[in-house]
Scaffold this motif. Structure first.
Motif, PDB file in Angstrom:
ATOM      1  N   GLY A  25     -24.791 -22.716  25.364  1.00  0.00           N
ATOM      2  CA  GLY A  25     -24.057 -21.930  26.348  1.00  0.00           C
ATOM      3  C   GLY A  25     -24.977 -21.584  27.511  1.00  0.00           C
ATOM      4  O   GLY A  25     -25.499 -20.481  27.570  1.00  0.00           O
ATOM      5  N   TRP A  26     -25.168 -22.542  28.415  1.00  0.00           N
ATOM      6  CA  TRP A  26     -26.121 -22.357  29.508  1.00  0.00           C
ATOM      7  C   TRP A  26     -25.748 -21.175  30.400  1.00  0.00           C
ATOM      8  O   TRP A  26     -26.610 -20.582  31.030  1.00  0.00           O
ATOM      9  CB  TRP A  26     -26.216 -23.624  30.353  1.00  0.00           C
ATOM     10  N   GLU A  27     -24.466 -20.833  30.488  1.00  0.00           N
ATOM     11  CA  GLU A  27     -24.076 -19.729  31.360  1.00  0.00           C
ATOM     12  C   GLU A  27     -24.339 -18.367  30.719  1.00  0.00           C
ATOM     13  O   GLU A  27     -24.268 -17.344  31.369  1.00  0.00           O
ATOM     14  CB  GLU A  27     -22.596 -19.845  31.741  1.00  0.00           C
ATOM     15  N   TRP A  28     -24.677 -18.334  29.450  1.00  0.00           N
ATOM     16  CA  TRP A  28     -24.888 -17.077  28.736  1.00  0.00           C
ATOM     17  C   TRP A  28     -26.294 -17.073  28.130  1.00  0.00           C
ATOM     18  O   TRP A  28     -26.495 -17.348  26.976  1.00  0.00           O
ATOM     19  CB  TRP A  28     -23.831 -16.924  27.662  1.00  0.00           C
ATOM     20  N   GLN A  29     -27.268 -16.810  28.964  1.00  0.00           N
ATOM     21  CA  GLN A  29     -28.661 -16.799  28.543  1.00  0.00           C
ATOM     22  C   GLN A  29     -29.277 -15.451  28.859  1.00  0.00           C
ATOM     23  O   GLN A  29     -28.795 -14.722  29.715  1.00  0.00           O
ATOM     24  CB  GLN A  29     -29.456 -17.899  29.261  1.00  0.00           C
ATOM     25  N   SER A  30     -30.350 -15.134  28.190  1.00  0.00           N
ATOM     26  CA  SER A  30     -31.077 -13.901  28.482  1.00  0.00           C
ATOM     27  C   SER A  30     -32.575 -14.198  28.477  1.00  0.00           C
ATOM     28  O   SER A  30     -33.014 -15.197  27.938  1.00  0.00           O
ATOM     29  CB  SER A  30     -30.754 -12.836  27.442  1.00  0.00           C
TER      30      SER A  30
END
Length: 148
Positions: free
Chosen positions: A109-114
């Motif tokens: 999930g590249w759009e949901w990274q931290s």
């Protein structure tokens, strides 16, 4: 009767080895340097797979290079190999390959990274909050609020 090899987290599987062995940096002789021995003479280099398993062993267990078990070879040789491969970008290449493969299998999930971070003392905090009141035994004001 076939022997079943037990795998540790630093043991390299055949599948992994086949995927990365082409990315291992090749050691070449420096054409500007004058060598005492002709090519092919002297001590044979450590096998790359053995060196990589030794590197993974140190990185996984946290032991010192000199404490590396002899089955992986000399700790200083393995460390020297690690330094060369690190400078050549080998570990970044295999990391990227691993990410690509994981993305194909599971999806990332590249759009949901931290990002990871750390907590440290703020070097300029003293200016805004004053001295720490728990500094007992030290001269100075022990109040919590700084004078304004």
């Amino acid at each position: 009767m076939s022997e079943k090899k037990s795998y540790q987290s630093w043991t390299i599987s055949e599948e992994f080895w086949e995927a990365i062995k082409g990315d291992i940096p090749k050691t070449e002789r420096d054409p500007k340097k004058k060598y005492v021995h002709a090519p092919g003479q002297g001590r044979k280099p450590m096998p790359a797979r053995k060196a990589l398993e030794g590197i993974f062993y140190v990185l996984r267990t946290g032991c010192q290079w000199k404490a590396l078990p002899r089955e992986y070879g000399s700790g200083s040789t393995v460390h020297r190999t690690f330094q060369k491969w690190l400078a050549a970008g080998f570990f970044e290449k295999i990391w990227a390959k691993g990410l690509e493969q994981y993305d194909e299998l599971e999806g990332i999930g590249w759009e949901w990274q931290s990002l990871d971070g750390c907590m440290i003392k703020a070097p300029l905090a003293l200016e805004s909050v004053g001295k720490n009141p728990t500094d007992r035994g030290k001269n100075g004001d022990k109040t919590q609020c700084p004078d304004r």
